[in-house]
Write a protein that holds these residues in place. Structure first.
Motif, short mmCIF file in Angstrom:
data_model
loop_
_atom_site.label_atom_id
_atom_site.label_comp_id
_atom_site.label_asym_id
_atom_site.label_seq_id
_atom_site.Cartn_x
_atom_site.Cartn_y
_atom_site.Cartn_z
N MET A 81 1.97 2.47 -17.66
CA MET A 81 0.65 2.31 -18.29
C MET A 81 0.14 0.88 -18.10
O MET A 81 -1.03 0.66 -17.79
CB MET A 81 0.74 2.65 -19.78
N ILE A 82 1.04 -0.10 -18.27
CA ILE A 82 0.66 -1.50 -18.02
C ILE A 82 0.29 -1.68 -16.55
O ILE A 82 -0.70 -2.33 -16.21
CB ILE A 82 1.81 -2.46 -18.40
N GLY A 83 1.09 -1.08 -15.68
CA GLY A 83 0.82 -1.18 -14.24
C GLY A 83 -0.51 -0.57 -13.86
O GLY A 83 -1.26 -1.15 -13.06
N GLY A 100 -4.15 -12.39 -8.19
CA GLY A 100 -2.78 -12.75 -7.84
C GLY A 100 -1.80 -12.46 -8.97
O GLY A 100 -0.70 -11.92 -8.73
N LEU A 101 -2.18 -12.81 -10.21
CA LEU A 101 -1.33 -12.50 -11.36
C LEU A 101 -1.17 -11.00 -11.51
O LEU A 101 -0.08 -10.49 -11.78
CB LEU A 101 -1.94 -13.11 -12.63
N ASN A 102 -2.26 -10.28 -11.30
CA ASN A 102 -2.23 -8.83 -11.43
C ASN A 102 -1.26 -8.19 -10.45
O ASN A 102 -0.56 -7.24 -10.79
CB ASN A 102 -3.64 -8.25 -11.19
N TYR A 149 5.93 -5.48 -10.26
CA TYR A 149 7.10 -5.42 -11.15
C TYR A 149 7.09 -4.16 -12.01
O TYR A 149 8.07 -3.42 -12.07
CB TYR A 149 7.15 -6.65 -12.04
N THR A 150 5.96 -3.90 -12.69
CA THR A 150 5.93 -2.80 -13.65
C THR A 150 6.08 -1.43 -12.97
O THR A 150 6.79 -0.57 -13.48
CB THR A 150 4.64 -2.82 -14.48
N VAL A 166 -4.10 7.92 -15.54
CA VAL A 166 -4.97 7.13 -16.41
C VAL A 166 -5.86 6.22 -15.58
O VAL A 166 -6.91 5.76 -16.04
CB VAL A 166 -4.12 6.31 -17.42
N GLY A 167 -5.46 5.99 -14.31
CA GLY A 167 -6.28 5.16 -13.40
C GLY A 167 -7.64 5.76 -13.12
O GLY A 167 -8.60 5.02 -12.85
#
Length: 327
Positions: free
Chosen positions: A17-19, A243-245, A251-252, A271-272
């Motif tokens: 979900m975070i990803g 870049g942070l995203n 990772y996620t 959910v995307g």
């Protein structure tokens, strides 16, 4: 039964979900940047920032030794597949609405179902085959190949880009299954970002001066071939967030599929689609036409059905094995 390190579905769902939230923000920002920068420059900067964050996580998960792998060629192929998936999808974003492009890319799970028959030897019954057909009908409705002129948003080949991306992503996921969960999530993220950097540098050497963009009118091709320019002060922050995203995404998503079964995790990727519709409406005042929305619903419904059917099949298989143990 106590959950093992690689069987933690609740944490896996939270990770995916975070990803997906990070992916939706990433897609929205890249569409914003597509009007003034070349795609390979955006990819290079985001991957350079992303790999920096990923290497920090590598240090936290065991140091540089976890980057060693006995399957470098397979990881390289996996990286190239996700690069193709991303580049074709992002190029399409320059010309097509965010929701339409995202919906077409979400045909990937259905392609995975089809390709799992010859590549993994997995049996696929008539119900899932029927769902795949319904999903492809949804793609046809979204792309509307019978439309012409002003009813189309872009050239016909632009509509193929997210579909090419979906096939590449499906192959990427199948290769991930074949590789298993032997590598750390942070190491897999570094492999992917390193591949993105290498490909974007090659693109810069080939077309970084904009020599091939002259006379090109299509927005997607301009996004691919435009010359590199130094980002405006305001846009530097957008590049930083992208870049942070990408570090969060790498990772996620890798962690999610390490922590839980794909049949449990994958449905939450959908959910995307509502997130893409939200960003399209919020930023560009774009809402899919009723016919396109119907196609999106068909793609969404067929994909979810396939995943739920796979989960049911696996539960029935486990139950049968447990029953057999009693005799």
């Amino acid at each position: 039964m106590t959950q093992t390190k690689h069987n933690r579905p609740a944490l896996g769902i939270m990770m995916v979900m975070i990803g997906m939230l990070a992916i939706s923000v990433n897609d929205m920002l890249i569409k914003l940047l597509s009007g003034g920068y070349p795609l390979h420059q955006v990819v290079f900067i985001r991957s350079l920032i992303g790999i920096s964050f990923s290497l920090i996580i590598v240090q936290m998960e065991g140091g540089f030794r976890i980057l060693r792998t006995d399957r470098p060629l397979l990881h390289l192929l996996r990286g190239l597949l996700i690069v193709i998936a991303n580049l074709t999808f992002f190029a399409a974003l320059a010309s097509l609405p965010l929701a339409d492009t995202t919906a077409m890319f979400f045909i990937a799970p259905l392609i995975i179902t089809l390709l799992s028959i010859p590549m993994l030897g997995e049996p696929v019954g008539p119900l899932r085959i029927g769902a795949v057909i319904v999903g492809f009908i949804g793609v046809i409705i979204v792309t509307q190949p019978w439309a012409a002129g002003g009813t189309r948003n872009a050239a016909w080949f632009v509509y193929l880009m997210p579909l090419i991306g979906a096939v590449s992503y499906a192959l990427f996921q199948l290769l991930t299954r074949m590789l298993g969960a032997s590598a750390k999530a942070s190491a897999m993220a570094v492999y992917i970002q390193a591949t993105f950097i290498a490909v974007s540098v090659l693109f810069w050497l080939f077309a970084g001066d904009g020599r091939y963009v002259e006379g090109v009118e299509d927005e997607s091709l301009q996004f691919l071939l435009r010359a590199w320019i130094w980002p405006d002060d305001g846009d530097i922050w957008l590049f930083a967030i992208v870049g942070l995203n990408v570090a969060i995404i790498g990772y996620t998503m890798s962690q999610a599929y390490r922590l839980a079964d794909a049949a449990t995790i994958a449905p939450y990727e959908y959910v995307g689609l509502p997130l893409a519709i939200f960003w399209g409406w919020m930023i560009w005042s774009e809402l899919p036409q009723s016919s396109v929305m119907f196609g999106i619903i068909l793609i969404l419904g067929s994909g979810l059905f396939v995943f739920l059917r796979e989960r049911q099949k696996k539960r029935n298989l486990v139950a049968a094995k447990q029953a057999n143990r009693r005799y």
